[in-house]
Design a protein around this motif. Structure first.
Motif, PDB file in Angstrom:
ATOM      1  N   GLU A  73       0.873  -1.174   0.000  1.00 22.82           N
ATOM      2  CA  GLU A  73       0.000   0.000   0.000  1.00 22.82           C
ATOM      3  C   GLU A  73       0.910   1.223   0.000  1.00 22.82           C
ATOM      4  O   GLU A  73       2.128   1.093   0.169  1.00 22.82           O
ATOM      5  CB  GLU A  73      -0.910   0.004   1.224  1.00 22.82           C
ATOM      6  N   THR A  75       0.203   4.521   1.638  1.00 23.06           N
ATOM      7  CA  THR A  75       0.096   5.593   2.643  1.00 23.06           C
ATOM      8  C   THR A  75       1.339   5.675   3.529  1.00 23.06           C
ATOM      9  O   THR A  75       1.881   6.762   3.751  1.00 23.06           O
ATOM     10  CB  THR A  75      -1.165   5.372   3.503  1.00 23.06           C
ATOM     11  N   GLU A 106      -2.281 -12.364  -1.764  1.00 26.99           N
ATOM     12  CA  GLU A 106      -3.625 -12.788  -1.362  1.00 26.99           C
ATOM     13  C   GLU A 106      -4.047 -13.963  -2.225  1.00 26.99           C
ATOM     14  O   GLU A 106      -3.441 -14.236  -3.266  1.00 26.99           O
ATOM     15  CB  GLU A 106      -4.610 -11.644  -1.573  1.00 26.99           C
ATOM     16  N   TYR A 113      -6.043  -9.399  -6.820  1.00 26.67           N
ATOM     17  CA  TYR A 113      -4.829  -9.811  -7.521  1.00 26.67           C
ATOM     18  C   TYR A 113      -3.629  -9.636  -6.609  1.00 26.67           C
ATOM     19  O   TYR A 113      -3.708  -8.966  -5.591  1.00 26.67           O
ATOM     20  CB  TYR A 113      -4.654  -8.965  -8.797  1.00 26.67           C
ATOM     21  N   GLU A 122      -3.529  11.593  -0.668  1.00 24.14           N
ATOM     22  CA  GLU A 122      -3.132  11.783   0.729  1.00 24.14           C
ATOM     23  C   GLU A 122      -3.007  13.281   1.028  1.00 24.14           C
ATOM     24  O   GLU A 122      -2.324  14.005   0.304  1.00 24.14           O
ATOM     25  CB  GLU A 122      -1.777  11.110   1.019  1.00 24.14           C
ATOM     26  N   TYR A 253      -5.610   3.701  11.142  1.00 26.44           N
ATOM     27  CA  TYR A 253      -6.754   4.611  11.064  1.00 26.44           C
ATOM     28  C   TYR A 253      -7.194   5.152  12.419  1.00 26.44           C
ATOM     29  O   TYR A 253      -7.217   4.435  13.426  1.00 26.44           O
ATOM     30  CB  TYR A 253      -7.941   3.936  10.372  1.00 26.44           C
ATOM     31  N   ALA A 270     -15.397  -3.527  -2.652  1.00 21.69           N
ATOM     32  CA  ALA A 270     -14.848  -2.221  -2.258  1.00 21.69           C
ATOM     33  C   ALA A 270     -13.981  -1.685  -3.396  1.00 21.69           C
ATOM     34  O   ALA A 270     -12.949  -2.262  -3.728  1.00 21.69           O
ATOM     35  CB  ALA A 270     -14.020  -2.348  -0.988  1.00 21.69           C
TER      36      ALA A 270
HETATM   37  P1  HAM Z   1      -7.097  -0.760   1.145  1.00 24.94           P
HETATM   38  O1  HAM Z   1      -8.524  -0.797   1.555  1.00 24.94           O
HETATM   39  O2  HAM Z   1      -6.217  -1.831   1.637  1.00 24.94           O
HETATM   40  O3  HAM Z   1      -6.556   0.654   1.607  1.00 24.94           O
HETATM   41  O4  HAM Z   1      -7.017  -0.716  -0.419  1.00 24.94           O
HETATM   42  C1  HAM Z   1      -7.733   0.261  -1.170  1.00 24.94           C
HETATM   43  C2  HAM Z   1      -8.375  -0.364  -2.383  1.00 24.94           C
HETATM   44  O5  HAM Z   1      -7.414  -1.097  -3.131  1.00 24.94           O
HETATM   45  C3  HAM Z   1      -9.453  -1.404  -2.054  1.00 24.94           C
HETATM   46  O6  HAM Z   1     -10.696  -0.790  -1.796  1.00 24.94           O
HETATM   47  C4  HAM Z   1      -9.490  -2.206  -3.350  1.00 24.94           C
HETATM   48  O7  HAM Z   1     -10.279  -1.551  -4.324  1.00 24.94           O
HETATM   49  C5  HAM Z   1      -8.045  -2.177  -3.799  1.00 24.94           C
HETATM   50  N1  HAM Z   1      -7.372  -3.454  -3.459  1.00 24.94           N
HETATM   51  C6  HAM Z   1      -6.853  -3.821  -2.279  1.00 24.94           C
HETATM   52  N2  HAM Z   1      -6.311  -5.067  -2.358  1.00 24.94           N
HETATM   53  C7  HAM Z   1      -6.499  -5.476  -3.634  1.00 24.94           C
HETATM   54  C8  HAM Z   1      -6.158  -6.671  -4.360  1.00 24.94           C
HETATM   55  N3  HAM Z   1      -5.483  -7.681  -3.808  1.00 24.94           N
HETATM   56  N4  HAM Z   1      -6.523  -6.750  -5.668  1.00 24.94           N
HETATM   57  C9  HAM Z   1      -7.186  -5.727  -6.268  1.00 24.94           C
HETATM   58  N5  HAM Z   1      -7.520  -4.590  -5.638  1.00 24.94           N
HETATM   59  C10 HAM Z   1      -7.181  -4.453  -4.336  1.00 24.94           C
HETATM   60  C11 HAM Z   1      -5.273   1.074   1.426  1.00 24.94           C
HETATM   61  O8  HAM Z   1      -4.467   0.519   0.731  1.00 24.94           O
HETATM   62  C12 HAM Z   1      -4.991   2.397   2.095  1.00 24.94           C
HETATM   63  N6  HAM Z   1      -3.561   2.724   1.876  1.00 24.94           N
HETATM   64  C13 HAM Z   1      -5.890   3.483   1.543  1.00 24.94           C
HETATM   65  C14 HAM Z   1      -5.628   4.823   2.142  1.00 24.94           C
HETATM   66  C15 HAM Z   1      -4.981   5.859   1.581  1.00 24.94           C
HETATM   67  N7  HAM Z   1      -5.987   5.198   3.367  1.00 24.94           N
HETATM   68  C16 HAM Z   1      -5.569   6.427   3.567  1.00 24.94           C
HETATM   69  N8  HAM Z   1      -4.938   6.833   2.489  1.00 24.94           N
END
Ligand code: HAM
Length: 408
Positions: A73, A75, A106, A113, A122, A253, A270
């Motif tokens: 990620e 952030t 995953e 994916y 941000e 968070y 999501a």
């Molecule tokens: P997260 O909910 O882990 O948040 O990921 C955000 C979005 O990334 C998810 O809602 C989804 O659409 C997409 N996503 C996550 N994992 C996968 C995956 N394995 N395959 C496809 N899409 C995926 C964050 O990553 C935080 N850093 C968000 C954030 C930014 N919070 C504050 N600032």
């Protein structure tokens, strides 16, 4: 991990161009950061007990013996870059966006994916609820401009560490009063009780029925902050659903947390998630620096966007017959490109018929036909492929003529 190929890449470009434009309107500037970071950054930033850190990171030891991880990620790394580059010194809210691949080990399925892509937003340096709402408005604005109509915005407040201490105690009592939790949740209830809320097991979710909610434990300041966020969302007529068990899968968070679900995505619904992370900078060794943001999952977004128009419209194909025409053709090719037209040619001396059928297959709008006769006349034949109509155009007028017709 997937290969991303045309025409999908063209759709991705359109989405990213629009995202950049919307970010510009709200005063965000781009960060591009390394895909690889020290493992410690994520272990500290995201939380050792989260699924991401405990099970999903691509971690390895480099040649020097350092443990490094492909970013799961963005952030934590945006905050790291912010601190390391001394960006905290300037006044006001600092706003950044970052677009790129993330990596999580995953179990692959539709919408999930191991390499996926995020559009990250941000905003650092303010705890004002107006900023929370601006960030949510930006997200809604972008999704609306992209044509994504059917979404649900879920929202909750996770409070500050003070509210969480009381709440975690209460939650622990609830969790220990029941048996039958999955092995992960049995561990979580001792080490990080909040994480039980995002357990994927239906059995644990059923056991959570009647669990205490954070909302009832919010301290007066967190309560006021949350109410202000909700009332501003009401002012802007942004529809939301309060979701008292929304905790999100990352430990950083605090206060506002939200998720956007899109209809039509199935189990992985999501499309975006985000929230405040007021303690993250301090956790990473920096000062108290409040922040809020979100990330859109690009693969999931693509899944639910309306179908785009043809991406190849506007191309010109130059078909030539004979060596002299080919020489003139390659010059013309560059002239047209210089005028901003997409111009293509086949260099392999095929028949006119096969060149024209290639033009068709490539989706060209017009074919410019050049042979000895055309060179002698100083005029090219322009064939409009969809209509099958043909016209003669002077070489000197050709670029302007094509441009005018293709833009009208
Ligand atoms: P997260 O909910 O882990 O948040 O990921 C955000 C979005 O990334 C998810 O809602 C989804 O659409 C997409 N996503 C996550 N994992 C996968 C995956 N394995 N395959 C496809 N899409 C995926 C964050 O990553 C935080 N850093 C968000 C954030 C930014 N919070 C504050 N600032």
């Amino acid at each position: 991990m997937r290969d991303l190929l045309p025409p999908d890449t063209e759709r991705w470009q359109q989405v990213e161009t629009l995202a950049r434009e919307v970010f510009r309107l709200y005063g965000y500037r781009e960060m591009r950061l390394p895909l690889l970071e020290r493992t410690e950054l994520f272990a500290r930033g995201i939380g050792a007990e989260t699924d991401i850190v405990a099970k999903e990171m691509y971690t390895f030891t480099d040649r020097h013996g350092d443990s490094v991880t492909l970013r799961p990620e963005a952030t934590a790394q945006v905050v790291r870059a912010f601190l390391e580059n001394g960006l905290a010194k300037s006044a006001g809210v600092k706003k950044y966006y970052l677009i790129g691949p993330m990596f999580r080990y995953e179990r692959p399925q539709k919408g999930r994916y191991r390499q996926f892509h995020q559009i990250n937003c941000e905003a650092l340096g303010s705890d004002a609820p107006e900023l929370d709402v601006e960030v949510i408005l930006l997200l809604v604005d972008l999704l609306t401009r992209l044509g994504l109509a059917k979404v649900r915005l879920l929202i909750n407040s996770l409070g500050c560490p003070r509210c969480q201490v009381d709440f975690k105690g209460e939650l622990k009592r609830f969790l220990f009063a029941k048996e039958g939790w999955c092995p992960d949740c049995q561990r979580r209830r001792s080490v990080n009780a909040l994480r039980v809320f995002d357990c994927k097991s239906a059995h644990c979710q059923a056991l959570l029925e009647g669990a205490p909610t954070l909302r009832a434990s919010l301290c007066p300041e967190c309560h006021r902050h949350y109410q202000r966020v909700l009332s501003l969302l009401d002012c802007f007529q942004v529809a939301y659903e309060e979701q008292p068990r929304l905790v999100r899968g990352l430990d950083y968070y605090t206060r506002t947390a939200f998720e956007v679900q899109a209809v039509g995505l199935g189990a992985q619904d999501a499309v975006a998630g985000g929230g405040r992370y007021n303690g993250l900078a301090r956790e990473l060794g920096g000062p108290d620096l409040p922040g809020i943001g979100f990330a859109i999952g690009q693969e999931r977004l693509m899944e639910v966007l309306p179908a785009p128009g043809p991406a190849t419209a506007g191309q010109v194909f130059i078909a030539t017959l004979g060596a002299a025409a080919k020489d003139r053709g390659v010059v013309l090719l560059q002239e047209l490109r210089g005028q901003g037209l997409t111009a293509l040619m086949d260099f392999d001396d095929r028949s006119l018929k096969s060149q024209l059928s290639l033009a068709d297959r490539l989706g060209a709008a017009a074919a410019v036909i050049l042979g000895d006769q055309e060179l002698a006349d100083g005029q090219a034949q322009v064939r409009w492929l969809a209509a099958g109509r043909q016209e003669q155009v002077d070489f000197k007028d050709l670029a302007a003529h094509l441009q005018g017709r293709l833009r009208s």
